[in-house]
Design an enzyme around this catalytic site. Structure first.
Site, short mmCIF file in Angstrom:
data_model
loop_
_atom_site.label_atom_id
_atom_site.label_comp_id
_atom_site.label_asym_id
_atom_site.label_seq_id
_atom_site.Cartn_x
_atom_site.Cartn_y
_atom_site.Cartn_z
N LYS A 40 3.26 3.32 10.63
CA LYS A 40 4.37 2.54 10.06
C LYS A 40 3.85 1.34 9.28
O LYS A 40 3.03 0.57 9.78
CB LYS A 40 5.27 2.06 11.19
N GLY A 45 -1.72 -2.72 13.42
CA GLY A 45 -2.83 -1.80 13.19
C GLY A 45 -2.82 -1.19 11.81
O GLY A 45 -3.86 -1.04 11.16
N CYS A 46 -1.64 -0.85 11.33
CA CYS A 46 -1.51 -0.23 10.01
C CYS A 46 -1.85 -1.22 8.91
O CYS A 46 -2.44 -0.85 7.89
CB CYS A 46 -0.10 0.34 9.84
N THR A 47 -1.48 -2.47 9.11
CA THR A 47 -1.81 -3.51 8.13
C THR A 47 -3.32 -3.70 8.08
O THR A 47 -3.92 -3.72 6.99
CB THR A 47 -1.10 -4.83 8.49
N GLY A 50 -4.96 -0.78 6.27
CA GLY A 50 -4.75 -0.88 4.82
C GLY A 50 -5.62 -1.95 4.19
O GLY A 50 -6.20 -1.75 3.12
#
Length: 155
Positions: A40, A45-47, A50
């Protein structure tokens, strides 16, 4: 659903991207593709993932690789995510779930005893001929982008 393994042909994909574009495997023929799936946009974690891939984008490009982050978020959310963190990678939207299903990363997950369907954090390294060269499943974010880059550079 077939398991995508090293040496298998990558499933074709064509997705809308942040910034109003599209990205497809056919359109990237001849290039190495790093296709990473994350649960998401704009979550911790996704940030980090990225940002880590973005920090190394010049090295990926020098090695002839295109980095694509895939989630089921709508394009508008990806636009905001990309702008907020100045991400330099392609962010693709798989709202239809076709690509996450094709790559076998739409899985049953557990959080606090609750079961639900979600994206397994996974990365697929696809060569210029569309063959999967490396698969990382249940990815731990820390150091992952650097590990993927080292693998790309060793091809």
């Amino acid at each position: 659903m077939t398991e995508i393994t090293e040496g298998s042909k990558a499933p074709a994909f064509d997705m809308a991207t942040a910034d109003g574009g599209r990205v497809s495997l056919d359109g990237l023929k001849g290039r190495t593709v790093v296709l990473y799936f994350y649960p998401k946009a704009d979550t911790p974690g996704c940030t980090t993932e990225g940002q880590d891939f973005s920090a190394l984008i010049a090295d990926f490009e020098t090695a002839g690789a295109t980095v694509i982050g895939v989630s089921r978020d709508p394009v508008k959310k990806l636009d905001r995510f990309k702008a907020k963190y100045d991400l330099k990678i392609i962010l693709a939207s798989d709202e239809s779930e076709h690509v996450t299903q094709a790559f076998g990363v739409w899985v049953q997950k557990k959080l606090y005893g609750r079961e639900y369907m979600g994206i397994e954090r996974a990365t697929f390294l696809i060569d210029g001929g569309g063959v999967v060269r490396r698969v990382w499943r249940k990815v731990s974010v820390k150091g992952h982008a650097a590990e993927v880059l080292a693998t790309v550079q060793s091809l």
